[in-house]
Structures are given as C-alpha cells and as structure tokens.
Design an enzyme around this catalytic site. Structure first.
Site, PDB file in Angstrom:
ATOM      1  CG  ASP A 142      -6.806  -3.355  -3.115  1.00  0.00           C
ATOM      2  OD1 ASP A 142      -7.325  -2.414  -2.489  1.00  0.00           O
ATOM      3  OD2 ASP A 142      -5.589  -3.607  -3.084  1.00  0.00           O
ATOM      4  CB  SER A 153      -0.954  -0.041   1.201  1.00  0.00           C
ATOM      5  OG  SER A 153      -1.941   0.956   1.109  1.00  0.00           O
ATOM      6  CG  HIS A 201      -5.692  -2.326   0.539  1.00  0.00           C
ATOM      7  ND1 HIS A 201      -5.126  -1.967  -0.658  1.00  0.00           N
ATOM      8  CD2 HIS A 201      -4.984  -1.658   1.500  1.00  0.00           C
ATOM      9  CE1 HIS A 201      -4.133  -1.128  -0.452  1.00  0.00           C
ATOM     10  NE2 HIS A 201      -4.017  -0.917   0.847  1.00  0.00           N
TER      11      HIS A 201
END
Length: 404
Positions: A345, A177, A374
């Site tokens: 995601d 991320s 995610h």
C-alpha cells in the site's frame, strides 16, 4: 521516474485546461458527468443485483444534504430490519457505489447484506449520490469550502445520528482510506464515538508522511494544491471531458494505465483490471481543492491535524498559530477496532499505520496482508477469504449478534 513525471505533468496540464475552460468550476459538470445518476444509487447499481434498497437524505449542521442508502438481502424486509446497522464510508474521489462494484460475492456491501447486517451506505458532501446543500449551489465557491475535517465532524456525525434515530442502535462503522481518516478524527470526539459500536478500518490512515506513491509525491513536491488555489479553482471534478479525454488518449497509446494506478496506490495483487471500464462508469466523484490541500499538508508536515490556514488565520480560527491536532489517545480504549493493511500500500504505509497504532490506547485487532495494495482492500477478487470473513467474525465477537 520519467514515467511518473510524465503522468504528473499530464494531470497538471489537464487541470490547467480545465480551469481555463471553466468546465471543472461549473455545477453542471457534476450532473453532466454522473452517468446514470437519475434514479439514485439504489436504482442504478444495488437493486439490479436483487437486493432491497431505500434512499434516504440527512442534513448536516452546515446545510449539506447527504445521500444514504439502506440495503438488505432480497430475503429480508427493510421495514422490519432487526439486525445491527453497519455504515460504509468510501475513500477520496469515490462514492457509496465503491462498495458494490463487483459481483455480490466479491463486493463488501452485498456480502454484509447477505450475512444479515442492516447495511447503510454513506456518501460524503460533493459526491454524486449526495444531494447538494440547503441554500448553496455547487457552482458557488462556498459550496466547496471544506476538507475531510468537515466530513469527520459534520458528515459522519450526521450519518450516525440519522441511523441511530432510525434503528435505535449503535452503529458498526467500516471505512476505506479517506473513510478511515474521517473515522479516526471523529472518534476523538465523545459525542460522535458514543454512537459507534465498533469500527473496521481498511487501509487505515491518520498519518501520511511516509507514503511511497510516486505520482502523489510528485504532485506534492510540485505544490499542485497551492497552484490550483491560486488559479481560483475550488472543485476537483476528474470526470471533466478534457481530463477524461486526455487520460483515455494517453492510455490508448502512451501509458500503461495499470502502471498509472500502481504509481498512485502501490502494486495491487488482486485487482481485476479487466473491469476498469465498469469502475470508471461511476468513479471518480468530485471533491474539493481544499480537501486535496489538507491531505497534502499531512504529507508535508507529518501531522494529523485540522486544516492549516497559515499563522494569522489560524489565530483567528483556532486561537493559536498552529492548527490543533486530532489526539488519537482520546479514542476510548473500550471501542473495539479492527484494522487491515497491506505491504504494497503506497498510501497507507506500514510505518504510518504503526504510528497510528502506537497512539491508540486500545490494542486493535490487526490483519496484515503482505501482497495487498491500496485498492485491493476495496476491489480484491479474493476479498471474502482474505478480508471480509475475518471482519465479520470480528463484528460477531463484539456482541450477541443475530447475523449469519
């Protein structure tokens, strides 16, 4: 939709209360809500699982003191480590503990150590496992005057330089991320990318204009970041008593908190929701309002660029009306890159990942998992068979490595 709006309003109210009480603005709140910060990450989370771990501190060019942990399996001696170094870069509101939250056979930090890698754990500025600043207090406004741009150009550069000085080796980088935003921006800089052997990016992000996260989009459309700035808030400490109590109260009787997580990250197929209490012992970590604002700029503008100060200040800062972009085509074609992304995601959308891939000169190896959200890329109970084995094989293909 009503549920998402309620969640957004709860967060706004909680942050407003936090501001009015000044609790989120004081340096004490970071220490007060850091649980077992005494003794460091090694002592609290890594060594109890039987792994060797040493604490390190590296100083950035702008004075931040970053905590790094060096980890190996119990059968290896860190002092004579000859295996390739791997740097782990966590996401937003997380710290280096994120890589060690589950059992040793499910947590990537432990898995890499067991396979013989020399594991280095990064902790960006402002997080609990970093160590402040050479001259600023975390109660100072200037302490929080940064976004992921500084993390990319200063924090990551410092971590790589430090590891290189200790090992004499180029570094494998693994990011999740925000850790991938940092990585992709930093890799456009020749002096930084020259220290990198290869990169593995989980939920890769450089563009954010197609995210589907309901809660995040609500906050973006409400201009929460601008409101927090106008109210004089510089630090975001989601561990404040006010916010923690409000969320706990809501989860106990008003909202399904697994739905709240899904409204941010997308539906996670393999996240162990029974361990949420364990995760919340360490997460979330503080970040800056400026960092949140930079991310929201990316969502609104559809750009992968430096922080936008507005036309006048941009002229002073950059010599142009708009902030310079990070040109992904400048990442060397010779740099091996592996990416893993998911169909569920809500933050690393498939369209945005494809945008990133089109701008790269190289052809990264890509693993697509249709049912992954995610958080699955960090905390999946199927992580080893779905992700980590594939990643380790990629690293092995990048050279003659002495790993299992």
């Amino acid at each position: 939709m009503a549920s998402s709006i309620l969640q957004a309003l709860m967060l706004v109210v909680a942050l407003s209360l936090c501001i009015s009480s000044t609790e989120c603005l004081t340096g004490d709140s970071i220490i007060e809500h850091s649980q077992s910060v005494d003794g460091g990450l090694c002592f609290n989370l890594i060594e109890p699982s039987g792994y060797n771990c040493l604490e390190h501190t590296a100083q950035t060019k702008d004075g931040f003191l970053l905590g790094l942990q060096r980890v190996s399996s119990g059968i290896l001696n860190l002092g004579s480590q000859t295996t390739p170094p791997v740097l782990l870069l966590h996401g937003l509101f997380m710290g280096g503990d994120a890589w060690f939250m589950d059992s040793p056979n499910e947590s990537l930090g432990f898995v890499l150590a067991d396979h013989g890698f020399d594991v280095w754990v990064g902790n960006v500025r402002g997080t609990k496992w970093s160590h402040g600043h050479e001259s600023l207090s975390d109660g100072d406004k200037e302490f929080w005057d940064w976004s992921w741009e500084e993390m990319a150009l200063y924090d990551l550069e410092t971590m790589l330089s430090y590891i290189n000085s200790k090992t004499g080796s180029k570094v494998f980088v693994v990011g999740h991320s925000q850790g991938t935003i940092m990585s992709l921006a930093a890799f456009t800089q020749p002096d930084i990318v020259s220290m990198v052997e290869a990169a593995a990016l989980l939920s890769p992000i450089s563009y954010l204009d197609h995210i589907t996260s309901k809660l995040v989009l609500n906050l973006v459309h409400m201009y929460l970041d601008e409101a927090l700035g106008l109210l004089g808030m510089h630090q975001l400490n989601l561990k404040s008593d006010i916010l923690t109590n409000m969320i706990e109260s809501a989860c106990d009787g008003h909202l399904d908190c697994s739905d709240m997580l899904a409204s941010i990250t997308g539906e996670n197929c393999c996240f162990n929701s029974s361990r949420v209490d364990v995760y919340l012992e360490y997460e979330p970590h503080p970040s800056s309002v400026k960092n949140l604002k930079h991310l929201f700029q990316m969502i609104r503008k559809g750009t992968f660029a430096r922080y936008d100060y507005g036309s006048i200040k941009n002229l002073l800062q950059y010599g142009k009306l708009k902030p310079p972009t990070f040109d992904l085509s400048k990442i060397p074609e010779s740099l091996p890159i592996w990416m893993a992304h998911g169909g569920n995601d809500a933050l690393g959308d498939v369209i945005d990942v494809q945008h990133t891939l089109k701008e790269l000169k190289s052809k990264p190896k890509v693993l697509f998992l249709e049912d992954y959200g995610h958080i699955d890329f960090l905390l999946s109970t199927r992580g080893y068979e779905d992700l980590y084995d594939n990643m380790i094989n990629f690293f092995r293909s990048c050279g003659n490595l002495n790993v299992q």
